[in-house]
Design an enzyme around this catalytic site. Structure first.
Site, short mmCIF file in Angstrom:
data_model
loop_
_atom_site.label_atom_id
_atom_site.label_comp_id
_atom_site.label_asym_id
_atom_site.label_seq_id
_atom_site.Cartn_x
_atom_site.Cartn_y
_atom_site.Cartn_z
N TYR A 199 -12.69 7.59 -14.15
CA TYR A 199 -12.87 6.33 -13.40
C TYR A 199 -13.44 5.26 -14.34
O TYR A 199 -12.95 4.13 -14.37
CB TYR A 199 -13.80 6.57 -12.20
CG TYR A 199 -13.85 5.41 -11.24
CD1 TYR A 199 -12.80 5.17 -10.35
CD2 TYR A 199 -14.93 4.54 -11.20
CE1 TYR A 199 -12.83 4.10 -9.47
CE2 TYR A 199 -14.98 3.47 -10.31
CZ TYR A 199 -13.93 3.25 -9.45
OH TYR A 199 -13.96 2.19 -8.58
N ASN A 246 -5.29 -4.45 -6.84
CA ASN A 246 -6.55 -3.89 -6.33
C ASN A 246 -6.49 -2.41 -6.03
O ASN A 246 -7.52 -1.76 -5.95
CB ASN A 246 -6.90 -4.70 -5.07
CG ASN A 246 -7.91 -4.01 -4.20
OD1 ASN A 246 -9.09 -3.98 -4.52
ND2 ASN A 246 -7.45 -3.42 -3.10
N ASP A 251 0.85 -1.18 0.00
CA ASP A 251 0.00 0.00 0.00
C ASP A 251 0.89 1.24 0.00
O ASP A 251 2.07 1.18 0.35
CB ASP A 251 -0.93 0.02 1.23
CG ASP A 251 -2.20 0.83 0.99
OD1 ASP A 251 -3.28 0.22 0.87
OD2 ASP A 251 -2.12 2.07 0.91
N ILE A 278 -19.47 -0.99 -2.46
CA ILE A 278 -19.00 -1.77 -1.31
C ILE A 278 -18.72 -0.82 -0.14
O ILE A 278 -18.19 0.28 -0.35
CB ILE A 278 -17.71 -2.55 -1.68
CG1 ILE A 278 -17.91 -3.36 -2.98
CG2 ILE A 278 -17.28 -3.48 -0.53
CD1 ILE A 278 -19.02 -4.37 -2.97
N THR A 282 -16.68 0.60 2.15
CA THR A 282 -15.27 0.80 2.49
C THR A 282 -15.04 2.30 2.69
O THR A 282 -15.96 3.10 2.49
CB THR A 282 -14.33 0.32 1.36
OG1 THR A 282 -14.49 1.21 0.23
CG2 THR A 282 -14.60 -1.10 0.93
N LYS A 299 -11.47 1.85 -15.49
CA LYS A 299 -11.96 0.51 -15.12
C LYS A 299 -12.32 -0.32 -16.35
O LYS A 299 -12.14 -1.54 -16.35
CB LYS A 299 -13.14 0.63 -14.15
CG LYS A 299 -12.74 1.25 -12.78
CD LYS A 299 -11.66 0.44 -12.06
CE LYS A 299 -11.41 0.91 -10.64
NZ LYS A 299 -10.39 0.09 -9.93
N1 LIG Z 1 -15.77 0.49 -2.60
C1 LIG Z 1 -16.45 0.39 -3.73
O1 LIG Z 1 -17.67 0.63 -3.79
C2 LIG Z 1 -15.76 -0.06 -5.00
C3 LIG Z 1 -16.55 -0.37 -6.10
C4 LIG Z 1 -15.96 -0.79 -7.28
C5 LIG Z 1 -14.58 -0.88 -7.35
N2 LIG Z 1 -13.83 -0.56 -6.27
C6 LIG Z 1 -12.38 -0.67 -6.42
O2 LIG Z 1 -11.87 -1.50 -5.40
C7 LIG Z 1 -10.51 -1.17 -5.13
C8 LIG Z 1 -10.32 -1.03 -3.63
O3 LIG Z 1 -11.16 -0.01 -3.17
P1 LIG Z 1 -11.72 0.07 -1.68
O4 LIG Z 1 -13.17 0.31 -1.80
O5 LIG Z 1 -11.21 -1.05 -0.88
O6 LIG Z 1 -11.09 1.47 -1.26
P2 LIG Z 1 -10.16 1.91 -0.03
O7 LIG Z 1 -9.98 3.36 -0.23
O8 LIG Z 1 -10.72 1.40 1.24
O9 LIG Z 1 -8.80 1.14 -0.29
C9 LIG Z 1 -7.94 1.48 -1.35
C10 LIG Z 1 -6.51 1.28 -0.89
O10 LIG Z 1 -5.67 1.55 -2.00
C11 LIG Z 1 -4.57 2.31 -1.53
N3 LIG Z 1 -4.01 3.09 -2.62
C12 LIG Z 1 -4.51 4.21 -3.20
N4 LIG Z 1 -3.69 4.66 -4.14
C13 LIG Z 1 -2.64 3.80 -4.18
C14 LIG Z 1 -1.45 3.74 -4.95
N5 LIG Z 1 -1.16 4.67 -5.86
N6 LIG Z 1 -0.60 2.71 -4.72
C15 LIG Z 1 -0.88 1.78 -3.79
N7 LIG Z 1 -1.97 1.80 -3.01
C16 LIG Z 1 -2.84 2.80 -3.21
C17 LIG Z 1 -5.13 3.18 -0.42
O11 LIG Z 1 -4.12 3.66 0.44
C18 LIG Z 1 -6.11 2.22 0.24
O12 LIG Z 1 -5.51 1.50 1.30
C19 LIG Z 1 -10.24 0.09 -5.95
O13 LIG Z 1 -9.57 -0.25 -7.13
C20 LIG Z 1 -11.62 0.62 -6.26
O14 LIG Z 1 -11.65 1.41 -7.43
C21 LIG Z 1 -14.38 -0.16 -5.10
#
Ligand SMILES: NC(=O)c1ccc[n+]([C@@H]2O[C@H](COP(=O)([O-])OP(=O)(O)OC[C@H]3O[C@@H](n4cnc5c(N)ncnc54)[C@H](O)[C@@H]3O)[C@@H](O)[C@H]2O)c1
Length: 251
Positions: free
Chosen positions: A156, A92, A39, A189, A191, A160
């Site tokens: 975004y 991720n 991370d 989700i 988060t 994706k």
């Molecule tokens: N939460 C949702 O509703 C949702 C829906 C669809 C897709 N996603 C995707 O799921 C993935 C995880 O998202 P999440 O909801 O767990 O979010 P989150 O913000 O809880 O976690 C994302 C993590 O990625 C890390 N991060 C950000 N930029 C980074 C970088 N440049 N290098 C390394 N780490 C980095 C952050 O520090 C964080 O710990 C993402 O790709 C997001 O686009 C999330």
């Protein structure tokens, strides 16, 4: 939580400092894999490592900004240096600039650099190492916005959709060399990424309304799909963007 019997295997998870990445890191460890927790936020990543250790698993933190080629190279090298091999990679890490104008040059570039180029950089380095040991499994995090349009977020959505395209590319490129490449496409989700929006009762109601199952998903529900996709149980599955979205993209 299912134990897929991954003892002796090594998993790498980016964006593992919270949300979906942390849930997946915990799930890999539960199945017996050693986990490289990656991370850009060090304290958050170390917290994931502590949670894995508390459940008796094996994990090490590696700082990595996935948009930086040198850091990605060092991350994959660290997996091999610390654990000797790389079997599973969950690419991720991602950002969502919801509310910002994604046609703004800097916002566009940052979204594409992290969400799309970051996945490409990871896949490139991971595949090289996996090929040396006979194969592995890669899962990329796309989104429902990688499957359907979103009128508010050009960067975004494009990033994706790009992840889904890269996933299909990787699947074909390495299909006969032992590497499977798939994607998970989460719906909304619960988060940190969605916390601010979900705290607003009106927005939360809209989210629940657009989701046939009437609720937000849990990070563990995405992690469950990731573990299955990496496991031998999905041994004939490659190139697939799997929606885990409570039915949102079924309409
Ligand atoms: N939460 C949702 O509703 C949702 C829906 C669809 C897709 N996603 C995707 O799921 C993935 C995880 O998202 P999440 O909801 O767990 O979010 P989150 O913000 O809880 O976690 C994302 C993590 O990625 C890390 N991060 C950000 N930029 C980074 C970088 N440049 N290098 C390394 N780490 C980095 C952050 O520090 C964080 O710990 C993402 O790709 C997001 O686009 C999330």
């Amino acid at each position: 939580m299912i134990n897929y019997g991954m003892d002796g295997k090594v998993a790498l998870v980016t964006g593992a400092g919270g949300g979906i990445g942390r849930a997946a890191a915990l799930a890999f460890a539960h199945s017996g894999a050693a986990v490289l927790v990656c991370d850009v936020q060090d304290a958050a990543g170390e917290e994931t490592v502590a949670q894995i250790a508390a459940q008796g698993g094996k994990a090490v933190f590696q700082h990595c900004d996935v948009s930086d080629p040198a850091q990605v190279k060092a991350m994959v090298a660290a997996a091999v240096a610390k654990f000797g091999r790389l079997d599973y990679a969950f690419n991720n890490a991602g950002i969502n600039s919801v509310g910002a104008n994604e046609y703004d040059d800097a916002t566009w570039a940052r979204s594409i650099d992290i969400n799309l180029t970051g996945v490409m950089l990871c896949m490139r380095e991971e595949a090289e190492v996996m090929l040396q040991s006979g194969g592995g499994a890669i899962v990329n995090t796309a989104s429902i916005n990688g499957l359907v349009g979103n009128g508010a977020q050009p960067a975004y959505t494009a990033s994706k959709h790009g992840v889904v395209g890269l996933t299909r590319h990787g699947a074909l490129r390495w299909a006969n060399q032992g590497i499977r490449v798939n994607a998970v496409c989460p719906g909304v989700i619960d988060t940190a990424m969605t916390a601010q929006a979900a705290a607003n009762p009106e927005i939360r109601a809209k989210i629940e309304q657009m989701t046939p199952m009437g609720r937000m998903g849990r990070p563990e529900e995405i992690a469950a799909a990731v573990l299955w996709l990496c496991s031998d149980a999905a041994g004939f599955v490659t190139g697939q963007p799997i929606a885990v979205d409570g039915g949102t993209t079924v309409y």
